[in-house]
Design a protein around this motif. Structure first.
Motif, PDB file in Angstrom:
ATOM      1  N   LEU A  86       0.832  -1.212   0.000  1.00 30.84           N
ATOM      2  CA  LEU A  86       0.000   0.000   0.000  1.00 30.84           C
ATOM      3  C   LEU A  86       0.862   1.255   0.000  1.00 30.84           C
ATOM      4  CD1 LEU A  86      -2.874  -1.028   2.421  1.00 30.84           C
ATOM      5  CD2 LEU A  86      -3.125  -0.379   0.017  1.00 30.84           C
ATOM      6  N   LEU A  87       1.924   1.256   0.791  1.00 34.63           N
ATOM      7  CA  LEU A  87       2.821   2.411   0.807  1.00 34.63           C
ATOM      8  C   LEU A  87       3.527   2.582  -0.533  1.00 34.63           C
ATOM      9  CD1 LEU A  87       4.321   2.034   4.381  1.00 34.63           C
ATOM     10  CD2 LEU A  87       2.780   3.824   3.584  1.00 34.63           C
ATOM     11  N   ASP A  88       3.977   1.468  -1.121  1.00 33.03           N
ATOM     12  CA  ASP A  88       4.626   1.531  -2.433  1.00 33.03           C
ATOM     13  C   ASP A  88       3.635   1.975  -3.508  1.00 33.03           C
ATOM     14  OD1 ASP A  88       7.043   0.781  -1.348  1.00 33.03           O
ATOM     15  OD2 ASP A  88       6.841  -1.335  -1.888  1.00 33.03           O
ATOM     16  N   TRP A  89       2.396   1.493  -3.431  1.00 35.26           N
ATOM     17  CA  TRP A  89       1.366   1.892  -4.398  1.00 35.26           C
ATOM     18  C   TRP A  89       1.122   3.392  -4.299  1.00 35.26           C
ATOM     19  CZ3 TRP A  89      -3.237   4.404  -4.367  1.00 35.26           C
ATOM     20  CH2 TRP A  89      -3.991   4.350  -5.549  1.00 35.26           C
ATOM     21  N   SER A  90       1.067   3.903  -3.057  1.00 35.83           N
ATOM     22  CA  SER A  90       0.843   5.330  -2.858  1.00 35.83           C
ATOM     23  C   SER A  90       1.988   6.149  -3.445  1.00 35.83           C
ATOM     24  CB  SER A  90       0.684   5.633  -1.364  1.00 35.83           C
ATOM     25  OG  SER A  90       0.526   7.016  -1.147  1.00 35.83           O
ATOM     26  N   ASP A  91       3.231   5.714  -3.207  1.00 33.65           N
ATOM     27  CA  ASP A  91       4.383   6.416  -3.784  1.00 33.65           C
ATOM     28  C   ASP A  91       4.315   6.391  -5.312  1.00 33.65           C
ATOM     29  OD1 ASP A  91       5.403   6.941  -1.268  1.00 33.65           O
ATOM     30  OD2 ASP A  91       6.838   5.269  -1.312  1.00 33.65           O
ATOM     31  N   ALA A  92       4.017   5.209  -5.877  1.00 33.90           N
ATOM     32  CA  ALA A  92       3.937   5.078  -7.334  1.00 33.90           C
ATOM     33  C   ALA A  92       2.795   5.924  -7.891  1.00 33.90           C
ATOM     34  CB  ALA A  92       3.759   3.608  -7.722  1.00 33.90           C
ATOM     35  N   ASN A  93       1.684   5.977  -7.188  1.00 35.92           N
ATOM     36  CA  ASN A  93       0.539   6.771  -7.629  1.00 35.92           C
ATOM     37  C   ASN A  93       0.913   8.252  -7.701  1.00 35.92           C
ATOM     38  OD1 ASN A  93      -2.348   7.143  -8.272  1.00 35.92           O
ATOM     39  ND2 ASN A  93      -2.348   8.226  -6.304  1.00 35.92           N
ATOM     40  N   ASN A  94       1.593   8.745  -6.648  1.00 38.99           N
ATOM     41  CA  ASN A  94       1.998  10.157  -6.644  1.00 38.99           C
ATOM     42  C   ASN A  94       2.942  10.469  -7.801  1.00 38.99           C
ATOM     43  OD1 ASN A  94       0.447  10.607  -4.377  1.00 38.99           O
ATOM     44  ND2 ASN A  94       2.149  10.343  -2.959  1.00 38.99           N
ATOM     45  N   LYS A  95       3.873   9.569  -8.086  1.00 38.66           N
ATOM     46  CA  LYS A  95       4.817   9.781  -9.182  1.00 38.66           C
ATOM     47  C   LYS A  95       4.108   9.680 -10.534  1.00 38.66           C
ATOM     48  CE  LYS A  95       8.832   8.165  -6.609  1.00 38.66           C
ATOM     49  NZ  LYS A  95       9.793   7.066  -6.447  1.00 38.66           N
ATOM     50  N   CYS A  96       3.149   8.762 -10.640  1.00 35.59           N
ATOM     51  CA  CYS A  96       2.401   8.603 -11.887  1.00 35.59           C
ATOM     52  C   CYS A  96       1.594   9.860 -12.190  1.00 35.59           C
ATOM     53  CB  CYS A  96       1.494   7.375 -11.790  1.00 35.59           C
ATOM     54  SG  CYS A  96       0.532   7.071 -13.291  1.00 35.59           S
ATOM     55  N   VAL A  97       0.955  10.402 -11.155  1.00 36.46           N
ATOM     56  CA  VAL A  97       0.167  11.623 -11.334  1.00 36.46           C
ATOM     57  C   VAL A  97       1.074  12.764 -11.787  1.00 36.46           C
ATOM     58  CG1 VAL A  97      -1.180  13.373 -10.083  1.00 36.46           C
ATOM     59  CG2 VAL A  97      -1.654  10.951  -9.725  1.00 36.46           C
ATOM     60  N   ALA A  98       2.338  12.733 -11.317  1.00 35.37           N
ATOM     61  CA  ALA A  98       3.299  13.772 -11.709  1.00 35.37           C
ATOM     62  C   ALA A  98       3.853  13.550 -13.123  1.00 35.37           C
ATOM     63  CB  ALA A  98       4.440  13.829 -10.704  1.00 35.37           C
ATOM     64  N   ASP A 110       5.340  10.362 -14.319  1.00 32.03           N
ATOM     65  CA  ASP A 110       6.348   9.297 -14.438  1.00 32.03           C
ATOM     66  C   ASP A 110       5.677   8.037 -14.983  1.00 32.03           C
ATOM     67  OD1 ASP A 110       8.272   7.339 -14.125  1.00 32.03           O
ATOM     68  OD2 ASP A 110       8.812   7.924 -12.085  1.00 32.03           O
ATOM     69  N   LYS A 111       6.003   7.671 -16.226  1.00 30.03           N
ATOM     70  CA  LYS A 111       5.364   6.518 -16.884  1.00 30.03           C
ATOM     71  C   LYS A 111       5.759   5.197 -16.221  1.00 30.03           C
ATOM     72  CE  LYS A 111       3.301   8.923 -20.003  1.00 30.03           C
ATOM     73  NZ  LYS A 111       1.905   9.200 -19.869  1.00 30.03           N
ATOM     74  N   ALA A 112       7.000   5.063 -15.786  1.00 22.83           N
ATOM     75  CA  ALA A 112       7.440   3.827 -15.132  1.00 22.83           C
ATOM     76  C   ALA A 112       6.672   3.617 -13.827  1.00 22.83           C
ATOM     77  CB  ALA A 112       8.937   3.870 -14.856  1.00 22.83           C
ATOM     78  N   ALA A 113       6.403   4.712 -13.109  1.00 21.31           N
ATOM     79  CA  ALA A 113       5.646   4.617 -11.856  1.00 21.31           C
ATOM     80  C   ALA A 113       4.207   4.178 -12.133  1.00 21.31           C
ATOM     81  CB  ALA A 113       5.669   5.943 -11.113  1.00 21.31           C
ATOM     82  N   GLY A 142       3.293   2.015 -14.388  1.00 19.65           N
ATOM     83  CA  GLY A 142       3.356   0.565 -14.536  1.00 19.65           C
ATOM     84  C   GLY A 142       3.473  -0.123 -13.181  1.00 19.65           C
ATOM     85  N   THR A 143       4.304   0.437 -12.302  1.00 19.78           N
ATOM     86  CA  THR A 143       4.454  -0.119 -10.947  1.00 19.78           C
ATOM     87  C   THR A 143       3.121  -0.037 -10.198  1.00 19.78           C
ATOM     88  OG1 THR A 143       6.769   0.571 -10.883  1.00 19.78           O
ATOM     89  CG2 THR A 143       5.715   0.116  -8.771  1.00 19.78           C
ATOM     90  N   ARG A 144       2.435   1.098 -10.336  1.00 24.27           N
ATOM     91  CA  ARG A 144       1.140   1.274  -9.676  1.00 24.27           C
ATOM     92  C   ARG A 144       0.145   0.222 -10.162  1.00 24.27           C
ATOM     93  NH1 ARG A 144      -2.561   6.423 -10.978  1.00 24.27           N
ATOM     94  NH2 ARG A 144      -2.542   5.315 -12.953  1.00 24.27           N
ATOM     95  N   ALA A 145       0.132  -0.060 -11.465  1.00 17.12           N
ATOM     96  CA  ALA A 145      -0.799  -1.048 -12.015  1.00 17.12           C
ATOM     97  C   ALA A 145      -0.495  -2.451 -11.484  1.00 17.12           C
ATOM     98  CB  ALA A 145      -0.739  -1.033 -13.542  1.00 17.12           C
ATOM     99  N   LYS A 146       0.795  -2.822 -11.437  1.00 17.08           N
ATOM    100  CA  LYS A 146       1.173  -4.146 -10.930  1.00 17.08           C
ATOM    101  C   LYS A 146       0.811  -4.301  -9.459  1.00 17.08           C
ATOM    102  CE  LYS A 146       5.075  -4.673 -14.076  1.00 17.08           C
ATOM    103  NZ  LYS A 146       6.533  -4.659 -14.188  1.00 17.08           N
ATOM    104  N   LEU A 147       1.142  -3.280  -8.658  1.00 12.82           N
ATOM    105  CA  LEU A 147       0.821  -3.350  -7.228  1.00 12.82           C
ATOM    106  C   LEU A 147      -0.688  -3.346  -7.001  1.00 12.82           C
ATOM    107  CD1 LEU A 147       3.518  -0.919  -5.787  1.00 12.82           C
ATOM    108  CD2 LEU A 147       3.354  -3.379  -5.383  1.00 12.82           C
ATOM    109  N   GLY A 148      -1.402  -2.574  -7.806  1.00 11.31           N
ATOM    110  CA  GLY A 148      -2.859  -2.537  -7.693  1.00 11.31           C
ATOM    111  C   GLY A 148      -3.473  -3.898  -7.958  1.00 11.31           C
ATOM    112  N   ALA A 149      -2.956  -4.607  -8.968  1.00 12.65           N
ATOM    113  CA  ALA A 149      -3.471  -5.941  -9.293  1.00 12.65           C
ATOM    114  C   ALA A 149      -3.204  -6.916  -8.143  1.00 12.65           C
ATOM    115  CB  ALA A 149      -2.830  -6.453 -10.584  1.00 12.65           C
TER     116      ALA A 149
END
Length: 177
Positions: free
Chosen positions: A139-151, A153-156, A158-165
């Motif tokens: 959950l913490l990693d997903w939150s970090d990836a989500n914040n970077k994705c919103v900013a 960051d395309k790689a973030a 992808g990480t958000r999608a994997k962690l979400g699944a």
């Protein structure tokens, strides 16, 4: 605090002066600033947590009664003051831990304080992530990836999608707060 002293007034004044001179250096010992602490959890800012704990630390102080010679009374006062300082220090340590802060290992607190000053909050729980199951960390990693994705960051993303699944497969539906 009640102090009873049996003795001559001159001896008492001299002994009390000696006791005050002995205690005076101890009064400035307790210093706390954010450079001495690191964030270990979620909670109020260091200043708020420290102020709340500071207001309540006097509740652990013990009074004393001393009857005897002026030297004995002064010694009892010094012993009581030292005991109260130790109790207050332990109270502050525990209170700040409950608020999400702990004393940093030597040399690491300044780095956390400079990160906060730069606008980047320190990683909660120090170097480690949240204790407990992998879900907390995910959950913490997903939150970090989500914040970077919103900013942007395309790689973030992808990480958000994997962690979400993974989280949804475990029955947890992550959502930004």
């Amino acid at each position: 605090m009640l102090i009873l002293s049996l003795g001559r007034a001159g001896d008492m004044n001299r002994n009390m002066l000696m006791a005050l001179v002995a205690i005076a250096p101890l009064c400035g010992c307790q210093t706390s600033n954010q450079a001495d602490y690191m964030q270990i959890g979620y909670g109020p800012s260091f200043d708020v947590a420290h102020a709340q704990c500071e207001m309540q630390k006097g509740s652990v102080d013990q009074g004393y009664i001393a009857i005897g010679s002026p030297g004995f009374v002064a010694g009892a006062g010094i012993g009581n003051a030292l005991g109260n300082l130790a109790a207050e220090d332990q109270y502050m340590k525990n209170c700040l831990i409950l608020s999400g802060w702990k004393r940093a290992p030597h040399g690491q607190g300044a780095a956390a304080a400079s990160a906060v000053a730069a606008g980047t909050p320190p990683t909660p729980y120090g170097i480690q992530r949240a204790p407990g199951s992998w879900i907390n960390t995910a959950l913490l990693d997903w939150s970090d990836a989500n914040n970077k994705c919103v900013a942007g960051d395309k790689a973030a993303c992808g990480t958000r999608a994997k962690l979400g699944a993974r989280l949804r497969a475990a029955g947890v539906n992550p959502a930004p707060v």
